[in-house]
Enzyme design. Structure first.
Site, PDB file in Angstrom:
ATOM      1  CG  HIS A  55      -1.827  -1.144   1.333  1.00 33.96           C
ATOM      2  ND1 HIS A  55      -2.205  -1.693   2.530  1.00 33.96           N
ATOM      3  CD2 HIS A  55      -2.447  -1.881   0.376  1.00 33.96           C
ATOM      4  CE1 HIS A  55      -3.019  -2.711   2.324  1.00 33.96           C
ATOM      5  NE2 HIS A  55      -3.177  -2.847   1.013  1.00 33.96           N
ATOM      6  CB  ALA A  56       3.883   2.178  -1.915  1.00 29.88           C
TER       7      ALA A  56
END
Length: 267
Positions: free
Chosen positions: A203-204
């Site tokens: 989930h950068a």
């Protein structure tokens, strides 16, 4: 350099996730016939009943149940999302899905730590060549933001919690063995090492953050416009100052809708 915006590429954030993998005695009955191909019986069941409620595995997201909880009473918000999947799931790497297809006798507890403290990751260009892969460093745990091991200890608590859930299944003989991290890993320090070296994220976020006028690291204004640039906006997971919620997809949908309104208002 056309515009000097120091916040570009800074503030990289992500979740911490880790899998506690158990081997069960027999293949799961609900997975009978599952080869994860469009030629197997499970796919045929889904295709026949996809417009109605169905018990087909392919009509689900793969998780059999989930628990949301605080890793410690002093946490201001619930920060652990622990969910069970009937698969051998140890994170994302080339060929990871082969384990899911080849083994139908596993129960994995995925432990996701949300509301992380770490905000010191970064993305940097290595050269002027746009085809060269950038340098991406999440600077996980204490390497990035010293927090007295709060994030790390929260994941350890998640591992201990899902082990408590599994213990009755071991006593009943349903679960034969914990394969990862393994039943010999019992001390906090052993589990910390497992988490440090085996955790992952996907989930950068937050490397092009919205911020107020005058903020040194603010890249975008509240209408997603790049400060100092004309006709350039950013609308993706990088715009958040802090990574939102447990999963980011609904928040990304929301900013897409908001940005569409902002663009139409400027026409």
């Amino acid at each position: 350099t056309r515009i000097d915006l120091p916040g570009v590429g800074k503030n990289l954030q992500d979740r911490y996730e880790v899998g506690v993998v158990n081997r069960v005695k027999d293949d799961w009955g609900i997975l009978k016939g599952a080869q994860y191909k469009n030629t197997d019986t499970q796919y045929a069941d889904w295709l026949r009943t996809k417009d109605k409620y169905t018990g087909s595995v392919y009509g689900t997201n793969g998780a059999v149940l989930a628990v949301i909880k605080r890793s410690a009473n002093e946490r201001s918000l619930p920060d652990l999302f622990c969910f069970g999947v009937l698969a051998d799931f140890r994170g994302y790497y080339p060929g990871y899905s082969k384990r899911v297809v080849e083994r139908l006798n596993c129960l994995t507890w995925a432990v996701l730590k949300a509301h992380t403290n770490n905000r010191a990751g970064y993305v940097k260009l290595k050269s002027t060549n746009p085809l060269e892969r950038p340098e991406i460093n999440f600077r996980y745990f204490a390497e990035g933001t010293p927090d007295q091991n709060e994030d790390l200890d929260s994941v350890v608590e998640g591992v201990r919690f899902v082990r408590d859930l599994t213990r009755p299944l071991i006593e009943l003989g349903v679960v034969e063995e914990e394969e990862s991290p393994g039943s010999e890993m019992t001390s906090d320090e052993q589990i910390r090492d497992f988490v440090r070296y085996q955790s992952w994220g996907h989930h950068a976020s937050c490397t092009c953050a919205i911020g107020p006028d005058g903020a040194s690291d603010a890249v975008l204004d509240s209408n997603f416009r790049v400060r100092g640039a004309k006709g350039l906006r950013v609308v993706d997971a990088s715009v958040f100052p802090r990574i939102p919620g447990f999963f980011i997809v609904s928040a990304v949908y929301m900013i897409g809708e908001k940005a569409a309104d902002a663009i139409l208002a400027d026409r």
